[in-house]
Design an enzyme around this catalytic site. Sequence first.
Site, PDB file in Angstrom:
ATOM      1  N   HIS A  82      -8.201  -5.644  -1.569  1.00 61.51           N
ATOM      2  CA  HIS A  82      -8.043  -5.226  -2.979  1.00 61.51           C
ATOM      3  C   HIS A  82      -8.267  -6.398  -3.943  1.00 61.51           C
ATOM      4  CE1 HIS A  82      -6.272  -1.238  -1.964  1.00 61.51           C
ATOM      5  NE2 HIS A  82      -5.859  -1.887  -0.899  1.00 61.51           N
ATOM      6  N   ASN A 155      -3.220   4.547  -3.009  1.00 59.50           N
ATOM      7  CA  ASN A 155      -4.682   4.595  -3.006  1.00 59.50           C
ATOM      8  C   ASN A 155      -5.148   5.889  -3.649  1.00 59.50           C
ATOM      9  OD1 ASN A 155      -5.219   2.152  -1.769  1.00 59.50           O
ATOM     10  ND2 ASN A 155      -5.336   3.014   0.292  1.00 59.50           N
TER      11      ASN A 155
HETATM   12 FE1  HDD Z   1      -1.986  -2.738   1.222  1.00 59.57          FE
HETATM   13  C1  HDD Z   1      -2.657  -4.896  -1.284  1.00 59.57           C
HETATM   14  C2  HDD Z   1      -2.579  -0.074  -0.879  1.00 59.57           C
HETATM   15  C3  HDD Z   1      -1.688  -0.550   3.867  1.00 59.57           C
HETATM   16  C4  HDD Z   1      -1.068  -5.279   3.201  1.00 59.57           C
HETATM   17  N1  HDD Z   1      -2.519  -2.525  -0.701  1.00 59.57           N
HETATM   18  C5  HDD Z   1      -2.751  -3.546  -1.580  1.00 59.57           C
HETATM   19  C6  HDD Z   1      -3.110  -3.002  -2.856  1.00 59.57           C
HETATM   20  C7  HDD Z   1      -3.085  -1.646  -2.737  1.00 59.57           C
HETATM   21  C8  HDD Z   1      -2.714  -1.347  -1.378  1.00 59.57           C
HETATM   22  C9  HDD Z   1      -3.400  -0.638  -3.819  1.00 59.57           C
HETATM   23  C10 HDD Z   1      -3.477  -3.815  -4.073  1.00 59.57           C
HETATM   24  C11 HDD Z   1      -2.337  -3.961  -5.016  1.00 59.57           C
HETATM   25  C12 HDD Z   1      -2.808  -4.683  -6.248  1.00 59.57           C
HETATM   26  O1  HDD Z   1      -3.513  -4.072  -7.046  1.00 59.57           O
HETATM   27  O2  HDD Z   1      -2.492  -5.858  -6.375  1.00 59.57           O
HETATM   28  N2  HDD Z   1      -2.173  -0.725   1.468  1.00 59.57           N
HETATM   29  C13 HDD Z   1      -2.325   0.200   0.461  1.00 59.57           C
HETATM   30  C14 HDD Z   1      -2.150   1.526   1.009  1.00 59.57           C
HETATM   31  C15 HDD Z   1      -1.918   1.399   2.333  1.00 59.57           C
HETATM   32  C16 HDD Z   1      -1.924  -0.028   2.625  1.00 59.57           C
HETATM   33  C17 HDD Z   1      -2.215   2.801   0.193  1.00 59.57           C
HETATM   34  C18 HDD Z   1      -1.669   2.449   3.369  1.00 59.57           C
HETATM   35  C19 HDD Z   1      -1.127   3.599   3.121  1.00 59.57           C
HETATM   36  N3  HDD Z   1      -1.519  -2.890   3.183  1.00 59.57           N
HETATM   37  C20 HDD Z   1      -1.419  -1.868   4.098  1.00 59.57           C
HETATM   38  C21 HDD Z   1      -0.933  -2.393   5.352  1.00 59.57           C
HETATM   39  C22 HDD Z   1      -0.739  -3.739   5.174  1.00 59.57           C
HETATM   40  C23 HDD Z   1      -1.115  -4.029   3.801  1.00 59.57           C
HETATM   41  C24 HDD Z   1      -0.687  -1.560   6.604  1.00 59.57           C
HETATM   42  C25 HDD Z   1      -0.250  -4.773   6.135  1.00 59.57           C
HETATM   43  C26 HDD Z   1       0.563  -4.563   7.087  1.00 59.57           C
HETATM   44  N4  HDD Z   1      -1.942  -4.757   1.016  1.00 59.57           N
HETATM   45  C27 HDD Z   1      -1.474  -5.602   1.951  1.00 59.57           C
HETATM   46  C28 HDD Z   1      -1.404  -7.030   1.474  1.00 59.57           C
HETATM   47  C29 HDD Z   1      -1.923  -6.895   0.009  1.00 59.57           C
HETATM   48  C30 HDD Z   1      -2.214  -5.421  -0.114  1.00 59.57           C
HETATM   49  C31 HDD Z   1      -2.149  -7.980   2.352  1.00 59.57           C
HETATM   50  C32 HDD Z   1      -3.064  -7.804  -0.351  1.00 59.57           C
HETATM   51  C33 HDD Z   1      -2.780  -8.353  -1.707  1.00 59.57           C
HETATM   52  C34 HDD Z   1      -1.450  -7.921  -1.977  1.00 59.57           C
HETATM   53  O3  HDD Z   1      -0.940  -7.230  -0.918  1.00 59.57           O
HETATM   54  O4  HDD Z   1      -0.862  -8.111  -2.999  1.00 59.57           O
HETATM   55  O5  HDD Z   1      -0.106  -7.503   1.494  1.00 59.57           O
END
Ligand code: HDD
Length: 696
Positions: A82, A155
């Site tokens: 993202h 999402n």
């Molecule tokens: Fe995630 C960012 C949505 C599964 C780990 N995720 C992030 C963002 C969104 C989502 C919208 C961006 C937020 C922003 O605008 O800053 N992610 C989802 C959805 C998931 C999902 C809807 C499943 C239903 N994510 C998911 C899993 C993991 C992560 C299973 C790890 C175990 N996601 C992250 C992260 C991020 C992230 C690495 C990257 C940047 C951040 O968090 O801030 O922690």
Amino acid sequence: MPQDDQNVEQASNQHFIGEGGELHQTAGGTHPQMTDARGHVIADDENSLKANTRGPVLIEDHFLIEKTQHFDHERIPERIVHARGYGVKGYFELTDSLQGITKAKVLTEVGVKTPTFVRFSTVSGNMGSSDLARDVRGFAVRMYTQQGNWDIVGNHIPVFFIQDAIKFTDLVHAAKQEPDRGFPQAQTAHDTFWDWASLTPESTHMLMWIMSDRAIPRSLRMIEGFGVHTFRLVNEEGKSTYVKFHWRPKLGMASVIWDEALKITGADPDYHRRDLWNAVDEGKFPEWELGVQLFDEEFANNFEFDVLDATKLIPEEVLPLRIVGRLVLNTNVDNYFAETEQVAFATTDVVPGIDFTNDPLLQGRNLSYIDTQITRLGGPNYQQIPVNQPHVNVANNQRDGHMTMRKQTGRVAYSPSSLEGNNPRQDPATGFTSFKAYEEGDKLRVRSESFGDHYSQALLFFNSQTQTEQNHIISAFIFELSKVDTKAVRMRMVSQLANVSPTIAQRVADGLGMVGEIVPAHTRVPARTDLAPSDALSILKKMKPGLKTKVVGCLVADGTDAAEVLALETALGKAGAELKIVAPKIGGAVAADGSLLEADFQLAGGPSVLFDAVFVALSADGAAMLSTEAAAVAWVHDAFAHLKVIGATSASQPLLDAAGVVADEGVLVGGENSLFLETAGKGRIWAREPNVRTIF
Ligand code: HDD
């Protein structure tokens, strides 16, 4: 002197000895004094301190050092997923109280406007990638409630690729640029993604969604949003009700078609963020309804799939949405970096009355977000950055660390304590308490049997689409797999699709030019064919006709009838749409009556992919001239191939002929404006599609 001229004169500011040393860019008028970060007024911002005119630069030039040091650190690690996102501010207003179901004030106090920050994003591309990548859109909503921050980090698709967070790293590594070569980015159309997907049957349902037109939205204002997981709402008595969150755009959904997405990527990589920024800037505030699906343990036990499995949805026809509020985005960010880049969402940001379930994907997410922010934003104090600060008092015993901004006083930074009378204390009455969930059983590293069906809802999704939408899914699979060099991967993916439906698999195989029998991949649970289609899953079945906030491109040249263009612009304005003039020169065109028609775009910079419908407003001379101009021919040809409604003056016919336009219900030559508006309001001419591209 006009402001512009002043700035031009002041632009050059070298400071030579013997020239009086007078600096041009001095404070005064509307220009405040420039200072360093510590508030010292800067006398000279363009010349470093040297031992002599041509001598070495001195280490005591702290202005140079501070300016350079700050610049050196102007980028922070981008989000691993993202990374490319766009933020907007607004409010959430509750319209229907969930009193009795939850104790969260944000969901019980009707009429309260809760300040909100929303960040839309793509998932796999890096920060500088294109908006129109085929991808999931992040739809992360932060509400600054009276009980602290509540983030729904969702999402625009209601299901996910995987069931267990332990596989997230693999998904992302497979989807992002390949690590040895560093490309391709912002697309799944490459070997590693499909290698992984073809070996991961649980991703099949999600694959259907990302191969559908949902993954190439027309505007971020026209996407749905989902919390994805099943969450809990918990009331005053500690009773839990399951909930799924849905955001529904007031404008309805709309998508571009794939060839358009490819071309918009070149024409305007910022297409979505520009559209969003402009809409908010012009007061056309995007709005969504918040819908909830509420259910109890009994429903969960009787439902065909496990409600803890994030690769499954509950069709609205089975469990209708209750609309409880609205989200209005009415303020652009003041500073992209300070707000959009530094906002740090976390699934763990919940308030009393909202709680987690055992969904293993959600449980893993609860670890990842805060951990990510600590590296990304440089330490544990990122909540003290303004965009992350809750709009309520913060008081605790956390102290110190990198970038501490909050000045916490007193000698007591521990608990229990007795030395001071004003340090914070826990409050069991109003504080967050977790739902008392009963757990028993063996500690195991397994996947529940109830998560075992990977194909039934993939088929349900496909069957819920119109024929046009189904064709697009097939084409997308063909496009993506055509970019996969490894034949075995292509074949394996087709074998997976055979488990969803032999017809789907065969159509994709035909498009790939694969010969021979398709052997379905091994599966323990075959796809169910008895699930009723859900119209709510189709964009086209739910589309709201109308021209509101749509953009019509109007091609003009010297000799165009200005009155006609003006009349069209007025009619479109009344319908809530906008007319943008495209001319061979950015200075505009001289109309037949001698007036100047000012251009919004020069022809090559304003391809028809940027518009929802087009109008060709040429005179006979204009049409003759542009018929040999490739950019004009492509402009009209693309509009036709992208199934857009084309209005034209009769004199424009030669250009339409040169562009290969064939008459149909969406080609309106020499007609009334009202007919053009009515037809354009219906959207694209889907019936034209089989005439302009192969359907497999
Ligand atoms: Fe995630 C960012 C949505 C599964 C780990 N995720 C992030 C963002 C969104 C989502 C919208 C961006 C937020 C922003 O605008 O800053 N992610 C989802 C959805 C998931 C999902 C809807 C499943 C239903 N994510 C998911 C899993 C993991 C992560 C299973 C790890 C175990 N996601 C992250 C992260 C991020 C992230 C690495 C990257 C940047 C951040 O968090 O801030 O922690």
